[in-house]
Motif scaffolding. Sequence first.
Motif, PDB file in Angstrom:
ATOM      1  N   GLY A  77       0.828  -1.197   0.000  1.00  0.00           N
ATOM      2  CA  GLY A  77       0.000   0.000   0.000  1.00  0.00           C
ATOM      3  C   GLY A  77       0.859   1.242   0.000  1.00  0.00           C
ATOM      4  N   GLN A  78       0.232   2.364  -0.223  1.00  0.00           N
ATOM      5  CA  GLN A  78       0.989   3.618  -0.273  1.00  0.00           C
ATOM      6  C   GLN A  78       1.358   4.071   1.135  1.00  0.00           C
ATOM      7  N   THR A  79       2.409   4.823   1.222  1.00  0.00           N
ATOM      8  CA  THR A  79       2.805   5.357   2.520  1.00  0.00           C
ATOM      9  C   THR A  79       1.818   6.413   2.945  1.00  0.00           C
ATOM     10  N   LYS A  80       1.751   6.631   4.223  1.00  0.00           N
ATOM     11  CA  LYS A  80       0.784   7.580   4.774  1.00  0.00           C
ATOM     12  C   LYS A  80       0.993   8.986   4.227  1.00  0.00           C
ATOM     13  N   ASN A  81       2.235   9.341   3.922  1.00  0.00           N
ATOM     14  CA  ASN A  81       2.522  10.687   3.455  1.00  0.00           C
ATOM     15  C   ASN A  81       1.911  10.995   2.089  1.00  0.00           C
ATOM     16  N   LYS A  82       1.430   9.951   1.381  1.00  0.00           N
ATOM     17  CA  LYS A  82       0.778  10.201   0.108  1.00  0.00           C
ATOM     18  C   LYS A  82      -0.668  10.634   0.285  1.00  0.00           C
ATOM     19  N   GLN A  83      -1.206  10.498   1.477  1.00  0.00           N
ATOM     20  CA  GLN A  83      -2.576  10.921   1.726  1.00  0.00           C
ATOM     21  C   GLN A  83      -2.624  12.443   1.880  1.00  0.00           C
ATOM     22  N   PRO A  84      -3.592  13.102   1.240  1.00  0.00           N
ATOM     23  CA  PRO A  84      -3.697  14.560   1.394  1.00  0.00           C
ATOM     24  C   PRO A  84      -3.962  14.942   2.849  1.00  0.00           C
ATOM     25  N   LEU A  85      -3.412  16.074   3.250  1.00  0.00           N
ATOM     26  CA  LEU A  85      -3.632  16.598   4.598  1.00  0.00           C
ATOM     27  C   LEU A  85      -4.655  17.725   4.532  1.00  0.00           C
ATOM     28  N   VAL A  86      -5.769  17.530   5.219  1.00  0.00           N
ATOM     29  CA  VAL A  86      -6.825  18.534   5.303  1.00  0.00           C
ATOM     30  C   VAL A  86      -6.743  19.179   6.682  1.00  0.00           C
ATOM     31  N   VAL A  87      -6.582  20.501   6.712  1.00  0.00           N
ATOM     32  CA  VAL A  87      -6.466  21.228   7.977  1.00  0.00           C
ATOM     33  C   VAL A  87      -7.726  22.066   8.193  1.00  0.00           C
ATOM     34  N   PHE A  88      -8.393  21.825   9.307  1.00  0.00           N
ATOM     35  CA  PHE A  88      -9.576  22.581   9.707  1.00  0.00           C
ATOM     36  C   PHE A  88      -9.162  23.639  10.727  1.00  0.00           C
ATOM     37  N   VAL A  89      -9.623  24.874  10.528  1.00  0.00           N
ATOM     38  CA  VAL A  89      -9.302  25.971  11.444  1.00  0.00           C
ATOM     39  C   VAL A  89     -10.615  26.525  11.981  1.00  0.00           C
ATOM     40  N   ALA A  90     -10.841  26.383  13.294  1.00  0.00           N
ATOM     41  CA  ALA A  90     -12.130  26.733  13.884  1.00  0.00           C
ATOM     42  C   ALA A  90     -11.980  27.751  15.003  1.00  0.00           C
ATOM     43  N   GLY A  91     -12.971  28.626  15.084  1.00  0.00           N
ATOM     44  CA  GLY A  91     -13.061  29.613  16.150  1.00  0.00           C
ATOM     45  C   GLY A  91     -14.189  30.573  15.811  1.00  0.00           C
ATOM     46  N   ASP A  92     -15.427  30.279  16.301  1.00  0.00           N
ATOM     47  CA  ASP A  92     -16.568  31.024  15.751  1.00  0.00           C
ATOM     48  C   ASP A  92     -17.591  31.524  16.763  1.00  0.00           C
ATOM     49  N   HIS A  93     -17.283  31.531  18.056  1.00  0.00           N
ATOM     50  CA  HIS A  93     -18.194  32.021  19.085  1.00  0.00           C
ATOM     51  C   HIS A  93     -19.501  31.221  19.181  1.00  0.00           C
ATOM     52  N   GLU A  94     -20.187  31.082  18.041  1.00  0.00           N
ATOM     53  CA  GLU A  94     -21.631  30.800  18.043  1.00  0.00           C
ATOM     54  C   GLU A  94     -22.021  29.393  17.607  1.00  0.00           C
ATOM     55  N   TYR A  95     -21.342  28.834  16.595  1.00  0.00           N
ATOM     56  CA  TYR A  95     -21.877  27.668  15.894  1.00  0.00           C
ATOM     57  C   TYR A  95     -21.154  26.349  16.190  1.00  0.00           C
ATOM     58  N   SER A  96     -20.314  26.324  17.192  1.00  0.00           N
ATOM     59  CA  SER A  96     -19.681  25.079  17.653  1.00  0.00           C
ATOM     60  C   SER A  96     -18.852  24.370  16.586  1.00  0.00           C
ATOM     61  N   GLY A  97     -18.174  25.167  15.749  1.00  0.00           N
ATOM     62  CA  GLY A  97     -17.311  24.576  14.737  1.00  0.00           C
ATOM     63  C   GLY A  97     -16.227  23.690  15.331  1.00  0.00           C
ATOM     64  N   GLU A  98     -15.790  24.019  16.544  1.00  0.00           N
ATOM     65  CA  GLU A  98     -14.742  23.206  17.174  1.00  0.00           C
ATOM     66  C   GLU A  98     -15.275  21.844  17.627  1.00  0.00           C
ATOM     67  N   GLN A  99     -16.594  21.647  17.547  1.00  0.00           N
ATOM     68  CA  GLN A  99     -17.189  20.346  17.849  1.00  0.00           C
ATOM     69  C   GLN A  99     -17.643  19.609  16.586  1.00  0.00           C
ATOM     70  N   THR A 100     -18.198  20.336  15.621  1.00  0.00           N
ATOM     71  CA  THR A 100     -18.681  19.676  14.403  1.00  0.00           C
ATOM     72  C   THR A 100     -17.542  19.300  13.462  1.00  0.00           C
ATOM     73  N   LEU A 101     -16.542  20.166  13.325  1.00  0.00           N
ATOM     74  CA  LEU A 101     -15.469  19.876  12.379  1.00  0.00           C
ATOM     75  C   LEU A 101     -14.667  18.628  12.743  1.00  0.00           C
ATOM     76  N   PRO A 102     -14.369  18.371  14.018  1.00  0.00           N
ATOM     77  CA  PRO A 102     -13.661  17.123  14.324  1.00  0.00           C
ATOM     78  C   PRO A 102     -14.442  15.868  13.927  1.00  0.00           C
ATOM     79  N   LEU A 103     -15.764  15.925  13.957  1.00  0.00           N
ATOM     80  CA  LEU A 103     -16.573  14.771  13.549  1.00  0.00           C
ATOM     81  C   LEU A 103     -16.441  14.533  12.049  1.00  0.00           C
ATOM     82  N   ILE A 104     -16.389  15.622  11.287  1.00  0.00           N
ATOM     83  CA  ILE A 104     -16.177  15.501   9.849  1.00  0.00           C
ATOM     84  C   ILE A 104     -14.768  14.996   9.569  1.00  0.00           C
ATOM     85  N   ALA A 105     -13.795  15.540  10.307  1.00  0.00           N
ATOM     86  CA  ALA A 105     -12.406  15.107  10.128  1.00  0.00           C
ATOM     87  C   ALA A 105     -12.263  13.606  10.400  1.00  0.00           C
ATOM     88  N   ALA A 106     -12.902  13.127  11.461  1.00  0.00           N
ATOM     89  CA  ALA A 106     -12.823  11.708  11.799  1.00  0.00           C
ATOM     90  C   ALA A 106     -13.413  10.849  10.684  1.00  0.00           C
TER      91      ALA A 106
END
Length: 293
Positions: free
Chosen positions: A29-58
Amino acid sequence: MIRIPVAAIARKFSLVLCLLAVGVSTGFGQTKNKQPLVVFVAGDHEYSGEQTLPLIAAELERNYGFRTRVITSSPNQNAETNIPGLEVLREADLAIFFLRWRQLPPEQLQYIDEYLNSGKPVMGFRTSTHAFNYPKGHASEAWNAFGERAFGSPPGWGKAGHTHYGHESTTDVSVMANAAKHPILTGVKPAFHVPSWLYHVRPDYPPTDATLLLMGKSVNPDKAAIENPVAWTWTNKAGAKVFFTTLGHPEDFQEEGLQRLTVNAIHWLLAKPVPKKWKGKIDIQVPYRGIVK
């Protein structure tokens, strides 16, 4: 007994090591480094992006073969001046922003600026239209127009008529007929409903060269309402592929249409084939908190 020269074994072993080092498949199989890296940046006061985005990332890691990192405002969502870890954007293949009214220091803004100038793809949710809120005359005031620069959205809240239709309203979403075959819309229902209040971005945004994917109609608005785009693609001035949606209320993410839209858009931005088979609805049960100080 067959004797294999030690030198031959050493040469083969060295070749395998070289293949692994450059990320070439060796049958394991391919090495892990061949997988694209997606970086989520969260900080929104209101909409809980720091909770929803990790679920999408997982979900991206578990079922779609991506590497992910989620970085958030510290120590909590109301911390407007600190998002530690932004240096990881130098390694990112895709950056996804869910920000609201930050005032980051120049050394942190530098990493975002570098990424935007790189021409790599960029994606954003909802309040990223008004990601920054520096006071008039501040050295970083130009960052208040981050949304316009990155996504082709209005340059900050309240400008160009950028408002919404009240917290008692909800939104009917429909696929644009002339975009129905766009890869990002694969498997997305022609119409669905979300709890969030519709953002008013027209008439000046998104840009005329954007491709509109979804249109929103306010239900029970608090003022005279018009239909507004809620998702589009674009190529920004740095030459980057862009996907943006004004959806992103945490309960919006319970809607399978938005989940598929998000996963599809990530694949499309990274020039990956959009999944032909949906892996199933993501369990996202994050309540709306509002702005809590």
